[in-house]
Design an enzyme around this catalytic site. Structure first.
Site, PDB file in Angstrom:
ATOM      1  N   HIS A   1      -7.483  -0.463   5.349  1.00  0.00           N
ATOM      2  CA  HIS A   1      -6.438   0.457   5.846  1.00  0.00           C
ATOM      3  C   HIS A   1      -6.216   1.547   4.801  1.00  0.00           C
ATOM      4  O   HIS A   1      -6.196   2.734   5.127  1.00  0.00           O
ATOM      5  CB  HIS A   1      -5.172  -0.345   6.105  1.00  0.00           C
ATOM      6  CG  HIS A   1      -4.003   0.454   6.584  1.00  0.00           C
ATOM      7  ND1 HIS A   1      -3.951   1.041   7.824  1.00  0.00           N
ATOM      8  CD2 HIS A   1      -2.827   0.753   5.988  1.00  0.00           C
ATOM      9  CE1 HIS A   1      -2.789   1.659   7.966  1.00  0.00           C
ATOM     10  NE2 HIS A   1      -2.084   1.510   6.859  1.00  0.00           N
TER      11      HIS A   1
ATOM     12  N   HIS B   1       0.842  -1.202   0.000  1.00  0.00           N
ATOM     13  CA  HIS B   1       0.000   0.000   0.000  1.00  0.00           C
ATOM     14  C   HIS B   1       0.869   1.242   0.000  1.00  0.00           C
ATOM     15  O   HIS B   1       2.090   1.160   0.118  1.00  0.00           O
ATOM     16  CB  HIS B   1      -1.013  -0.011   1.147  1.00  0.00           C
ATOM     17  CG  HIS B   1      -0.423   0.150   2.519  1.00  0.00           C
ATOM     18  ND1 HIS B   1       0.350  -0.821   3.121  1.00  0.00           N
ATOM     19  CD2 HIS B   1      -0.495   1.167   3.421  1.00  0.00           C
ATOM     20  CE1 HIS B   1       0.712  -0.406   4.323  1.00  0.00           C
ATOM     21  NE2 HIS B   1       0.221   0.805   4.529  1.00  0.00           N
TER      22      HIS B   1
ATOM     23  N   ASP C   1      -0.307  -3.605   6.396  1.00  0.00           N
ATOM     24  CA  ASP C   1      -0.982  -3.072   7.585  1.00  0.00           C
ATOM     25  C   ASP C   1      -2.454  -3.496   7.633  1.00  0.00           C
ATOM     26  O   ASP C   1      -3.318  -2.716   8.040  1.00  0.00           O
ATOM     27  CB  ASP C   1      -0.904  -1.539   7.612  1.00  0.00           C
ATOM     28  CG  ASP C   1       0.507  -1.020   7.859  1.00  0.00           C
ATOM     29  OD1 ASP C   1       1.402  -1.832   8.149  1.00  0.00           O
ATOM     30  OD2 ASP C   1       0.704   0.197   7.761  1.00  0.00           O
TER      31      ASP C   1
ATOM     32  N   HIS D   1       4.353  -4.390  11.174  1.00  0.00           N
ATOM     33  CA  HIS D   1       4.696  -3.645  12.394  1.00  0.00           C
ATOM     34  C   HIS D   1       4.755  -4.564  13.608  1.00  0.00           C
ATOM     35  O   HIS D   1       4.014  -5.546  13.687  1.00  0.00           O
ATOM     36  CB  HIS D   1       3.662  -2.539  12.682  1.00  0.00           C
ATOM     37  CG  HIS D   1       3.703  -1.403  11.705  1.00  0.00           C
ATOM     38  ND1 HIS D   1       4.501  -0.301  11.891  1.00  0.00           N
ATOM     39  CD2 HIS D   1       3.047  -1.219  10.540  1.00  0.00           C
ATOM     40  CE1 HIS D   1       4.327   0.541  10.871  1.00  0.00           C
ATOM     41  NE2 HIS D   1       3.449   0.003  10.032  1.00  0.00           N
TER      42      HIS D   1
ATOM     43  N   HIS E   1       1.508   3.973   1.878  1.00  0.00           N
ATOM     44  CA  HIS E   1       2.069   4.763   2.983  1.00  0.00           C
ATOM     45  C   HIS E   1       3.600   4.818   2.929  1.00  0.00           C
ATOM     46  O   HIS E   1       4.262   3.855   2.550  1.00  0.00           O
ATOM     47  CB  HIS E   1       1.599   4.209   4.326  1.00  0.00           C
ATOM     48  CG  HIS E   1       0.146   4.499   4.594  1.00  0.00           C
ATOM     49  ND1 HIS E   1      -0.628   3.749   5.435  1.00  0.00           N
ATOM     50  CD2 HIS E   1      -0.664   5.475   4.096  1.00  0.00           C
ATOM     51  CE1 HIS E   1      -1.862   4.251   5.476  1.00  0.00           C
ATOM     52  NE2 HIS E   1      -1.911   5.287   4.660  1.00  0.00           N
TER      53      HIS E   1
ATOM     54  N   ASP F   1       5.964   4.681   5.067  1.00  0.00           N
ATOM     55  CA  ASP F   1       6.791   3.703   5.789  1.00  0.00           C
ATOM     56  C   ASP F   1       6.831   2.349   5.077  1.00  0.00           C
ATOM     57  O   ASP F   1       7.504   1.426   5.526  1.00  0.00           O
ATOM     58  CB  ASP F   1       6.330   3.548   7.254  1.00  0.00           C
ATOM     59  CG  ASP F   1       4.908   3.047   7.400  1.00  0.00           C
ATOM     60  OD1 ASP F   1       4.017   3.539   6.684  1.00  0.00           O
ATOM     61  OD2 ASP F   1       4.679   2.154   8.242  1.00  0.00           O
ATOM     62  N   HIS F   2       6.128   2.243   3.931  1.00  0.00           N
ATOM     63  CA  HIS F   2       6.137   1.012   3.132  1.00  0.00           C
ATOM     64  C   HIS F   2       6.768   1.210   1.751  1.00  0.00           C
ATOM     65  O   HIS F   2       7.196   0.238   1.132  1.00  0.00           O
ATOM     66  CB  HIS F   2       4.714   0.461   2.992  1.00  0.00           C
ATOM     67  CG  HIS F   2       4.107   0.118   4.318  1.00  0.00           C
ATOM     68  ND1 HIS F   2       3.936  -1.174   4.752  1.00  0.00           N
ATOM     69  CD2 HIS F   2       3.692   0.914   5.341  1.00  0.00           C
ATOM     70  CE1 HIS F   2       3.431  -1.166   5.972  1.00  0.00           C
ATOM     71  NE2 HIS F   2       3.267   0.097   6.354  1.00  0.00           N
TER      72      HIS F   2
HETATM   73 FE    FE Z   1       2.690   0.965   8.169  1.00  0.00          FE
HETATM   74 ZN    ZN Z   2       0.026   1.859   6.479  1.00  0.00          ZN
END
Ligand code: FE
Ligand code: ZN
Length: 257
Positions: A111, A53, A130, A168, A55, A57-58
């Protein structure tokens, strides 16, 4: 013979390298530095990138990885990620030669709108970003409770021994919430002790398994009468209707300390 390397990043992210000892596919490389360091340390060359996805942090490490390695970037069609070169949607397959790997793509909106998960049926591995977490699930940033509940039920339908590589390390805080929701669940109490011991030893609690999640994760167990009754007693929901209970669980978790 394939293996998965755990690459910790940021505060609590896990990035993954699926590898055959020579070639590696990186899953959700939010940061390039730890991925490059792990490739170097294990003598691996990057062959593909897989994204769940949009985001940061990915996906944040993708440009820096592409600057050094010209590799395909697989990712969801509907999640607005401009670095994706091979778009995917539910039912698609990813077939890599090196590492030799076949992945089935599952649509798991909730998400984010276009979130996908990757299932490796031969290995019994699931990379779900996530969506499903150990003991919990992702926040509903772009989707509805109905969508997330349906997405989680797809993942819960995979074989029980499937290893779940979520993105996570939220497990202990998720399980504290789970215990408030389902205090009478003996498997959950046992799990809390086991996961606490792993964290005390500095070990990750991920991967988890589909079977363990079905036994202990309230976001897969929201149709259990004991959970509905607890949620009603605590004043978080007024009916036992499963999606209402699911929505109330997710809303309570957002503010639970
Ligand atoms: Fe994340
Ligand atoms: Zn995420």
């Amino acid at each position: 013979m394939l293996n998965v390397l755990t690459v910790p990043a940021f505060q609590d992210n896990y990035l993954w390298l699926i590898h055959d000892g020579t070639h590696a596919a990186a899953v959700d490389p939010g940061d390039a530095e730890p991925i490059l360091a792990a490739l170097d340390a294990h003598g691996l060359s990057l062959a593909a990138i897989l994204l769940t996805h949009h985001h940061a942090d990915h996906v944040g490490g993708v440009p820096a990885l592409l600057a050094r390695h010209s590799v395909p970037v697989f990712g969801p069609r509907n999640d607005g990620i401009d670095v994706v070169s091979r778009t995917l949607t539910g039912g698609d397959q990813v077939v890599l030669d090196r590492p030799a790997l076949r992945l089935e793509v599952i649509d798991v909106p909730g998400h984010t709108r276009g979130h996908i998960a990757y299932h490796a049926p031969e290995q019994g591995w699931l990379f779900c970003g996530d969506t499903l977490f150990a003991g919990g699930c992702g926040r509903l940033f772009e989707g509805t409770p109905e969508q997330m509940a349906a997405s989680l039920m797809k993942l819960a339908g995979l074989p029980e021994q499937t290893q779940v590589f979520c993105a996570h390390e939220y497990t202990l805080s998720n399980l504290r919430f789970a215990a408030a929701v389902e205090p009478g669940n003996e498997a959950l109490q046992e799990r809390i002790r086991a996961e606490q011991a792993k964290r005390d030893a500095g070990q990750p609690t991920v991967p988890t398994t589909v079977g363990l999640e079905k036994a202990t994760n309230p976001f897969l167990r929201y149709a259990e009468p004991a959970i509905a009754d607890q949620m009603i007693a605590a004043g978080h929901v007024s009916s036992r209707e499963p999606i209402a209970v699911f929505a109330a669980l997710r809303a309570w978790k957002n503010v639970f300390r």
